[in-house]
Design a protein around this motif. Structure first.
Motif, PDB file in Angstrom:
ATOM      1  N   LEU A  25       0.822  -1.210   0.000  1.00  0.00           N
ATOM      2  CA  LEU A  25       0.000   0.000   0.000  1.00  0.00           C
ATOM      3  C   LEU A  25       0.859   1.265   0.000  1.00  0.00           C
ATOM      4  CD1 LEU A  25      -2.897  -1.019   2.418  1.00  0.00           C
ATOM      5  CD2 LEU A  25      -3.100  -0.534  -0.039  1.00  0.00           C
ATOM      6  N   ARG A  26       2.004   1.194   0.662  1.00  0.00           N
ATOM      7  CA  ARG A  26       2.912   2.358   0.700  1.00  0.00           C
ATOM      8  C   ARG A  26       3.719   2.519  -0.584  1.00  0.00           C
ATOM      9  NH1 ARG A  26       4.140   0.752   5.821  1.00  0.00           N
ATOM     10  NH2 ARG A  26       6.136  -0.104   5.168  1.00  0.00           N
ATOM     11  N   GLY A  27       4.224   1.410  -1.113  1.00  0.00           N
ATOM     12  CA  GLY A  27       5.176   1.517  -2.216  1.00  0.00           C
ATOM     13  C   GLY A  27       4.824   0.751  -3.471  1.00  0.00           C
ATOM     14  N   GLY A  28       3.666   0.125  -3.508  1.00  0.00           N
ATOM     15  CA  GLY A  28       3.272  -0.655  -4.671  1.00  0.00           C
ATOM     16  C   GLY A  28       3.699  -2.108  -4.547  1.00  0.00           C
ATOM     17  N   VAL A  29       3.130  -2.937  -5.406  1.00  0.00           N
ATOM     18  CA  VAL A  29       3.406  -4.375  -5.373  1.00  0.00           C
ATOM     19  C   VAL A  29       4.890  -4.663  -5.568  1.00  0.00           C
ATOM     20  CG1 VAL A  29       2.988  -6.545  -6.603  1.00  0.00           C
ATOM     21  CG2 VAL A  29       1.078  -5.031  -6.104  1.00  0.00           C
ATOM     22  N   GLU A  30       5.545  -3.902  -6.427  1.00  0.00           N
ATOM     23  CA  GLU A  30       6.961  -4.162  -6.708  1.00  0.00           C
ATOM     24  C   GLU A  30       7.863  -3.885  -5.497  1.00  0.00           C
ATOM     25  OE1 GLU A  30       8.007  -5.831  -9.327  1.00  0.00           O
ATOM     26  OE2 GLU A  30       5.927  -5.857 -10.010  1.00  0.00           O
ATOM     27  N   SER A  31       7.362  -3.158  -4.510  1.00  0.00           N
ATOM     28  CA  SER A  31       8.177  -2.885  -3.317  1.00  0.00           C
ATOM     29  C   SER A  31       8.137  -4.034  -2.306  1.00  0.00           C
ATOM     30  CB  SER A  31       7.710  -1.589  -2.642  1.00  0.00           C
ATOM     31  OG  SER A  31       6.422  -1.753  -2.063  1.00  0.00           O
ATOM     32  N   VAL A  32       7.288  -5.018  -2.576  1.00  0.00           N
ATOM     33  CA  VAL A  32       7.169  -6.163  -1.662  1.00  0.00           C
ATOM     34  C   VAL A  32       8.322  -7.130  -1.911  1.00  0.00           C
ATOM     35  CG1 VAL A  32       5.749  -8.139  -0.981  1.00  0.00           C
ATOM     36  CG2 VAL A  32       4.662  -5.948  -1.520  1.00  0.00           C
ATOM     37  N   THR A  33       9.177  -7.237  -0.922  1.00  0.00           N
ATOM     38  CA  THR A  33      10.252  -8.227  -0.928  1.00  0.00           C
ATOM     39  C   THR A  33      10.225  -8.919   0.418  1.00  0.00           C
ATOM     40  OG1 THR A  33      11.931  -6.744   0.017  1.00  0.00           O
ATOM     41  CG2 THR A  33      11.698  -6.736  -2.413  1.00  0.00           C
ATOM     42  N   VAL A  34      10.885 -10.036   0.508  1.00  0.00           N
ATOM     43  CA  VAL A  34      10.951 -10.734   1.793  1.00  0.00           C
ATOM     44  C   VAL A  34      11.589  -9.811   2.832  1.00  0.00           C
ATOM     45  CG1 VAL A  34      11.940 -12.708   3.016  1.00  0.00           C
ATOM     46  CG2 VAL A  34      10.909 -13.019   0.749  1.00  0.00           C
ATOM     47  N   ARG A  35      12.614  -9.081   2.424  1.00  0.00           N
ATOM     48  CA  ARG A  35      13.319  -8.180   3.347  1.00  0.00           C
ATOM     49  C   ARG A  35      12.391  -7.054   3.850  1.00  0.00           C
ATOM     50  NH1 ARG A  35      18.471  -7.833   4.164  1.00  0.00           N
ATOM     51  NH2 ARG A  35      19.012  -8.898   2.250  1.00  0.00           N
ATOM     52  N   THR A  36      11.645  -6.393   2.933  1.00  0.00           N
ATOM     53  CA  THR A  36      10.780  -5.283   3.368  1.00  0.00           C
ATOM     54  C   THR A  36       9.629  -5.782   4.228  1.00  0.00           C
ATOM     55  OG1 THR A  36       9.457  -5.339   1.312  1.00  0.00           O
ATOM     56  CG2 THR A  36      11.337  -3.804   1.378  1.00  0.00           C
ATOM     57  N   VAL A  37       9.126  -6.958   3.911  1.00  0.00           N
ATOM     58  CA  VAL A  37       8.022  -7.521   4.697  1.00  0.00           C
ATOM     59  C   VAL A  37       8.518  -7.939   6.073  1.00  0.00           C
ATOM     60  CG1 VAL A  37       6.361  -9.421   4.833  1.00  0.00           C
ATOM     61  CG2 VAL A  37       6.669  -8.170   2.676  1.00  0.00           C
ATOM     62  N   ALA A  38       9.691  -8.558   6.135  1.00  0.00           N
ATOM     63  CA  ALA A  38      10.252  -8.954   7.430  1.00  0.00           C
ATOM     64  C   ALA A  38      10.456  -7.724   8.311  1.00  0.00           C
ATOM     65  CB  ALA A  38      11.572  -9.691   7.223  1.00  0.00           C
ATOM     66  N   ALA A  39      10.995  -6.665   7.731  1.00  0.00           N
ATOM     67  CA  ALA A  39      11.209  -5.436   8.502  1.00  0.00           C
ATOM     68  C   ALA A  39       9.885  -4.869   8.986  1.00  0.00           C
ATOM     69  CB  ALA A  39      11.960  -4.406   7.655  1.00  0.00           C
ATOM     70  N   GLU A  40       8.888  -4.843   8.127  1.00  0.00           N
ATOM     71  CA  GLU A  40       7.558  -4.319   8.502  1.00  0.00           C
ATOM     72  C   GLU A  40       6.928  -5.136   9.617  1.00  0.00           C
ATOM     73  OE1 GLU A  40       4.151  -1.888   8.379  1.00  0.00           O
ATOM     74  OE2 GLU A  40       6.007  -1.570   7.252  1.00  0.00           O
ATOM     75  N   ALA A  41       7.102  -6.458   9.548  1.00  0.00           N
ATOM     76  CA  ALA A  41       6.491  -7.353  10.537  1.00  0.00           C
ATOM     77  C   ALA A  41       7.326  -7.487  11.812  1.00  0.00           C
ATOM     78  CB  ALA A  41       6.285  -8.738   9.918  1.00  0.00           C
ATOM     79  N   GLY A  42       8.563  -6.962  11.772  1.00  0.00           N
ATOM     80  CA  GLY A  42       9.442  -7.107  12.925  1.00  0.00           C
ATOM     81  C   GLY A  42       9.926  -8.535  13.097  1.00  0.00           C
ATOM     82  N   LEU A  43      10.131  -9.225  11.975  1.00  0.00           N
ATOM     83  CA  LEU A  43      10.557 -10.618  11.988  1.00  0.00           C
ATOM     84  C   LEU A  43      11.880 -10.777  11.250  1.00  0.00           C
ATOM     85  CD1 LEU A  43       7.125 -12.215  10.981  1.00  0.00           C
ATOM     86  CD2 LEU A  43       8.091 -12.056  13.294  1.00  0.00           C
ATOM     87  N   SER A  44      12.505 -11.918  11.428  1.00  0.00           N
ATOM     88  CA  SER A  44      13.727 -12.197  10.674  1.00  0.00           C
ATOM     89  C   SER A  44      13.348 -12.588   9.245  1.00  0.00           C
ATOM     90  CB  SER A  44      14.509 -13.337  11.322  1.00  0.00           C
ATOM     91  OG  SER A  44      13.814 -14.557  11.150  1.00  0.00           O
ATOM     92  N   ILE A  45      14.264 -12.351   8.334  1.00  0.00           N
ATOM     93  CA  ILE A  45      14.050 -12.743   6.945  1.00  0.00           C
ATOM     94  C   ILE A  45      13.835 -14.255   6.868  1.00  0.00           C
ATOM     95  CG2 ILE A  45      15.167 -12.893   4.673  1.00  0.00           C
ATOM     96  CD1 ILE A  45      16.545 -10.186   5.386  1.00  0.00           C
ATOM     97  N   GLY A  46      14.613 -14.986   7.647  1.00  0.00           N
ATOM     98  CA  GLY A  46      14.502 -16.439   7.657  1.00  0.00           C
ATOM     99  C   GLY A  46      13.120 -16.924   8.063  1.00  0.00           C
TER     100      GLY A  46
END
Length: 194
Positions: free
Chosen positions: A24-45
Motif C-alpha cells: 500500500l505504501r510503495g506498490g506491489v513491486e516494493s514487496v520483498t521478503v526483506r521489506t516484509v520482514a522489517a515491517e512485521a518485525g521478523l527475521s528474513i529467515g
C-alpha cells in the motif's frame, strides 16, 4: 529480530498484513521478503519459513486481497426487497465500498497490469467471474421483472463496477459513489416501469 512464538495461522496473517502495508505504501513491486520482514518485525529467515519465495508471498497477498476486496453480495442478498430496491442496495454497497478499499483495488490492478503473468491474472480473472456470479441472483430478479436478459444485465452491472474501480484509483478526488448511484437508481426506475 525474533518475534514471539505464535500459531502458524496467526504468523501467516501477520506476514500478509505486513506485505499489504508495504504494498500500500510503495506498490506491489516494493514487496520483498526483506521489506516484509522489517515491517512485521521478523527475521528474513522466518518469513522464508512461511513463504518460500517472494513469488509465494505475492501469491498469498493476492489471495488475501481477492478474498477481502472482491467478495460481492452474500447469498440471499435483497431477497426481502423489491427487485429494483435490491439492485439499488447491492450497487450502493459495491460502489461505496470502492472508496474505502481504494488501496486494495489499486493493488489488484497492479497485480493484473504490472505483473503480466498468467499465474497472477488467472486467479484475478476467476475472482472477477465469481464476483459477477454473486450479482446474478439480483440481476435475474430485476431482469425477470423488466423482461431483460439476466446475463446482459449482470454484465452491465459488473462493467459499471469495474469502471468505477478504475475511476476511484485513477481519480480518487473526483470519484463519487453518490453520483453513480443516482444513475443506477434512474436506470432501476426505468427498468421497473418497462
Amino acid at each position: 529480530m525474533v518475534g514471539i512464538k505464535k500459531p502458524e495461522v496467526e504468523r501467516r496473517r501477520d506476514i500478509i498484513r505486513a506485505a499489504k502495508a508495504v504494498a500500500l505504501r510503495g506498490g506491489v513491486e516494493s514487496v520483498t521478503v526483506r521489506t516484509v520482514a522489517a515491517e512485521a518485525g521478523l527475521s528474513i529467515g522466518l518469513v522464508y519459513f512461511y513463504y518460500d519465495s517472494k513469488e509465494g508471498l505475492l501469491h498469498a497477498l493476492l489471495t488475501r486481497l481477492l478474498e477481502t476486496t472482491l467478495d460481492g453480495p452474500p447469498p440471499g442478498f435483497g431477497n426481502n426487497q423489491r427487485p429494483e430496491d435490491a439492485l439499488n442496495a447491492m450497487m450502493a454497497e459495491e460502489l461505496e465500498g470502492l472508496q474505502t478499499q481504494r488501496g486494495e483495488v489499486d493493488l489488484i490492478f497492479q497485480f493484473y497490469f504490472a505483473r503480466h503473468a498468467d499465474e497472477f491474472r488467472g486467479p484475478i480473472n476467476a475472482a472477477l467471474d465469481e464476483y459477477a456470479a454473486r450479482m446474478e441472483p439480483v440481476a435475474a430478479r430485476v431482469s425477470e421483472a423488466a423482461g431483460l436478459e439476466p446475463e446482459a444485465l449482470r454484465s452491465v452491472l459488473a462493467s459499471l463496477i469495474y469502471g468505477a474501480a478504475m475511476d476511484v484509483v485513477r481519480r480518487p478526488e473526483e470519484f463519487s459513489a453518490a453520483r453513480l448511484l443516482g444513475v443506477v437508481a434512474g436506470l432501476a426506475g426505468i427498468v421497473a416501469h418497462r
